[in-house]
Design an enzyme around this catalytic site. Structure first.
Site, PDB file in Angstrom:
ATOM      1  N   TYR A 191       0.832  -1.197   0.131  1.00 31.74           N
ATOM      2  CA  TYR A 191       0.095  -0.011   0.041  1.00 31.74           C
ATOM      3  C   TYR A 191       1.046   1.273  -0.092  1.00 31.74           C
ATOM      4  O   TYR A 191       1.814   1.325   0.875  1.00 31.74           O
ATOM      5  CB  TYR A 191      -0.753   0.088   1.302  1.00 31.74           C
ATOM      6  CG  TYR A 191      -1.952   1.210   1.176  1.00 31.74           C
ATOM      7  CD1 TYR A 191      -2.912   1.564   0.453  1.00 31.74           C
ATOM      8  CD2 TYR A 191      -1.611   2.258   2.514  1.00 31.74           C
ATOM      9  CE1 TYR A 191      -3.627   2.632   0.696  1.00 31.74           C
ATOM     10  CE2 TYR A 191      -2.379   3.386   2.582  1.00 31.74           C
ATOM     11  CZ  TYR A 191      -3.539   3.472   1.748  1.00 31.74           C
ATOM     12  OH  TYR A 191      -4.194   4.619   1.775  1.00 31.74           O
ATOM     13  N   ASP A 288       9.224   2.669  -0.222  1.00 32.09           N
ATOM     14  CA  ASP A 288       8.482   3.448   0.701  1.00 32.09           C
ATOM     15  C   ASP A 288       8.410   3.027   1.909  1.00 32.09           C
ATOM     16  O   ASP A 288       8.101   1.861   2.562  1.00 32.09           O
ATOM     17  CB  ASP A 288       6.961   3.028   0.298  1.00 32.09           C
ATOM     18  CG  ASP A 288       5.663   3.499   0.838  1.00 32.09           C
ATOM     19  OD1 ASP A 288       6.024   4.398   1.944  1.00 32.09           O
ATOM     20  OD2 ASP A 288       4.680   3.493   0.540  1.00 32.09           O
ATOM     21  N   LYS A 316       4.311   8.309   9.048  1.00 32.34           N
ATOM     22  CA  LYS A 316       3.985   7.606  10.461  1.00 32.34           C
ATOM     23  C   LYS A 316       5.106   7.873  11.662  1.00 32.34           C
ATOM     24  O   LYS A 316       4.973   8.753  12.374  1.00 32.34           O
ATOM     25  CB  LYS A 316       3.870   6.128  10.230  1.00 32.34           C
ATOM     26  CG  LYS A 316       2.765   5.910   9.233  1.00 32.34           C
ATOM     27  CD  LYS A 316       2.443   4.486   9.115  1.00 32.34           C
ATOM     28  CE  LYS A 316       1.383   4.053   8.239  1.00 32.34           C
ATOM     29  NZ  LYS A 316       0.132   4.326   8.356  1.00 32.34           N
TER      30      LYS A 316
HETATM   31  C1  PLP Z   1       3.717   1.820   3.461  1.00 32.21           C
HETATM   32  C2  PLP Z   1       2.759   3.045   3.320  1.00 32.21           C
HETATM   33  N1  PLP Z   1       2.787   4.068   2.546  1.00 32.21           N
HETATM   34  C3  PLP Z   1       2.001   4.977   2.315  1.00 32.21           C
HETATM   35  C4  PLP Z   1       0.984   5.018   3.210  1.00 32.21           C
HETATM   36  C5  PLP Z   1       0.167   6.425   3.167  1.00 32.21           C
HETATM   37  O1  PLP Z   1       0.448   7.117   4.221  1.00 32.21           O
HETATM   38  P1  PLP Z   1      -0.736   8.285   4.779  1.00 32.21           P
HETATM   39  O2  PLP Z   1      -1.790   7.375   5.424  1.00 32.21           O
HETATM   40  O3  PLP Z   1       0.034   9.073   5.991  1.00 32.21           O
HETATM   41  O4  PLP Z   1      -1.083   9.051   3.458  1.00 32.21           O
HETATM   42  C6  PLP Z   1       0.808   4.205   4.250  1.00 32.21           C
HETATM   43  C7  PLP Z   1      -0.278   4.453   5.093  1.00 32.21           C
HETATM   44  O5  PLP Z   1      -0.822   3.470   6.050  1.00 32.21           O
HETATM   45  C8  PLP Z   1       1.687   3.470   4.165  1.00 32.21           C
HETATM   46  O6  PLP Z   1       1.582   2.178   5.026  1.00 32.21           O
END
Ligand code: PLP
Length: 477
Positions: A191, A288, A316
């Site tokens: 994700y 990511d 996060k």
């Molecule tokens: C690996 C990863 N990338 C991107 C995101 C997106 O982050 P945000 O919810 O702060 O937009 C998340 C959110 O859970 C994530 O787990």
């Protein structure tokens, strides 16, 4: 301890866009099989538990009148619909005064624990002096960028935004600008946020694997078409795809550990192939690290794996619960984003002093000797404890994870890719967690979600979690 059969009375609710994720509703007929197991539940206890959720329910009912579904983010509406009114260290408290050991950690940010006093103090000091001015730079922002460059192997330059989705959106835009290409590769199970290029194929039903599995209506078909979805850890498929389409591909984006499906560990061979193939074909490799950044060491998982991507996204845990995210990477790529570059990167609230101050405090605490020993030690304690318990009670389950992250799947090894997780017994996974919640241990009751320990958790918290888990597993066996 309240034994809440009431907790099971409604099926698990899910956003329509996540049907496959959540095809685990505990139906009333299943309940009739579950309830007799709660032989110790008396009417009085049940009544006490029902009463004890009164305030939570009242707040949630009011929310539903004004907020669609009562929540402001997908995946927050889960049974039981508890409303939390206090968070402190390793614990969260619901509106009716019940305390829970928290492993949900707001999907990961609370790496130090909730409302960490040093973090909150730094934030307060910052906003006593200055709030958002929105011109030029700030000393705090520069200090934080420098810290990230010191710690994260791929980071030569950094820019700040407010959410992981913004960071991944910008990373992909930079990759397209730098390469002049359109196509992207992502992996089933990863994700990367809510935007059209990546909002697909996370927790897919079996019949959706190998096809585009979009998580939302209203996505632009042309954008979706430019994303190729591959199988995680599949070196042959990766090699074939890049050899065939390499000249059209701008970026490969991945969670180095796909934690959005719990934990699937990357094979060294896969990470090495990613690095060498993208280099060879002029493709931008994006890690990511929105979940893994700061959580699996200050350098993220790339520092652990020894594989350095071109761009990295973080969010996060970097500000222990305050809104902050970052895009960092090779200077030559990052310079596309600056005012003299060709990529527009902007945000009214970017590098807000609140998030930046929180992040600086978070880095300094994590830099202290022993921080990661504590986090990783507790992660290992719960993983090995859980694995002993399932062995003792004959439950077909495996607890895996990395560092401070753990997840108990109701299945056996091997776990190399998302499709292996189709063997996980989703109904048991959710039922186990609901039983844990009923006994004061909060694990998000959604299929495949991971758990997190924080610096505030103690060995005693882990041991009492294991005691509770033993009680639950005994019943489930
Ligand atoms: C690996 C990863 N990338 C991107 C995101 C997106 O982050 P945000 O919810 O702060 O937009 C998340 C959110 O859970 C994530 O787990």
């Amino acid at each position: 301890m309240p034994l809440a059969s009431a907790l099971f009375h409604a099926g698990y609710c899910c956003p329509a866009s996540m049907q496959a994720v959540n095809a685990v509703a505990v139906t009333l007929s299943e309940l009739s099989q579950v309830l007799p197991e709660h032989g110790t539940t008396t009417d009085r206890e049940e009544h006490a538990m029902l009463k004890s959720q009164e305030r939570s329910r009242a707040i949630f009912d009011a929310a539903q009148k004004f907020i669609p579904g009562g929540v402001s983010s997908a995946n927050r509406r889960v049974e039981p619909n508890l409303t939390f009114t206090r968070a402190e260290g390793a614990y969260i408290h619901d509106a009716d005064g019940q305390r829970y050991i928290d492993y949900h950690a707001a999907f990961g940010p609370a790496i130090l624990g909730h409302c960490h006093p040093e973090v909150n103090q730094r934030v307060t000091e910052a906003i006593d002096r200055i709030d958002l001015v929105g011109v030029g730079t700030s000393e705090l922002e520069t200090q934080l960028a420098q810290k990230i460059v010191e710690h994260v192997p791929s980071a030569e330059k950094v820019m700040f935004c407010n959410s992981g989705s913004e960071a991944t959106y910008s990373a992909l835009r930079v990759a397209r600008a730098a390469t002049g290409r359109r196509k992207l590769i992502k992996f089933q199970g990863c994700y990367h946020g809510w935007h059209d290029a990546v909002l697909m194929n996370v927790i897919s039903a079996a019949d959706k694997i190998g096809k585009k599995d979009l998580l939302s209506a209203g996505m632009t078909p042309e954008v979706v078409d430019d994303t190729l979805v591959l199988r995680f850890n599949d070196v042959d498929q990766l090699t074939n795809t890049i050899e065939r389409h390499g000249s059209e591909i701008a970026a490969v984006i991945l969670e180095p550990i796909p934690h959005n499906i719990g934990t699937v560990l990357p094979h060294d061979r896969f990470l090495d192939a990613l690095r060498s193939l993208t280099t060879e074909h002029g493709i931008v490799l994006i890690f990511d690290e929105v979940v893994t950044g700061f959580r699996h060491t200050l350098g993220g998982y790339q520092a652990v794996a020894g594989v350095t991507p071109d761009l990295t996204t973080m969010g996060k845990a970097i500000a222990n619960g305050f809104p902050l995210a970052a895009l960092c990477g090779r200077a030559e790529l990052m310079d596309h984003c600056g005012p003299d570059g060709d990529v527009f990167f902007a945000g009214t609230f970017n590098a807000h002093p609140v998030g930046v101050a929180a992040s600086l405090a978070t880095v300094e605490i994590l830099e202290r000797p022993g921080s990661y020993d504590h986090l990783f030690g507790l992660g290992e304690r719960i993983r090995s404890g859980m694995n002993q318990l399932v062995g003792r009670h004959g439950v077909e389950a495996i607890t895996t994870g990395f560092g401070s992250v753990f997840v108990t799947y109701f299945m056996t090894q091997p776990i190399d890719s998302y499709d292996d997780l189709l063997r996980n017994d989703a109904a048991k996974f959710v039922r186990f967690r609901r039983e844990m919640i009923a006994r004061g241990v909060y694990m998000m009751p959604v299929n495949l979600k991971r758990n997190h320990v924080s610096l505030s958790h103690t060995a005693e918290d882990i041991d009492s979690t294991l005691e509770v888990a033993e009680d639950v597993l005994r019943k489930m066996a």
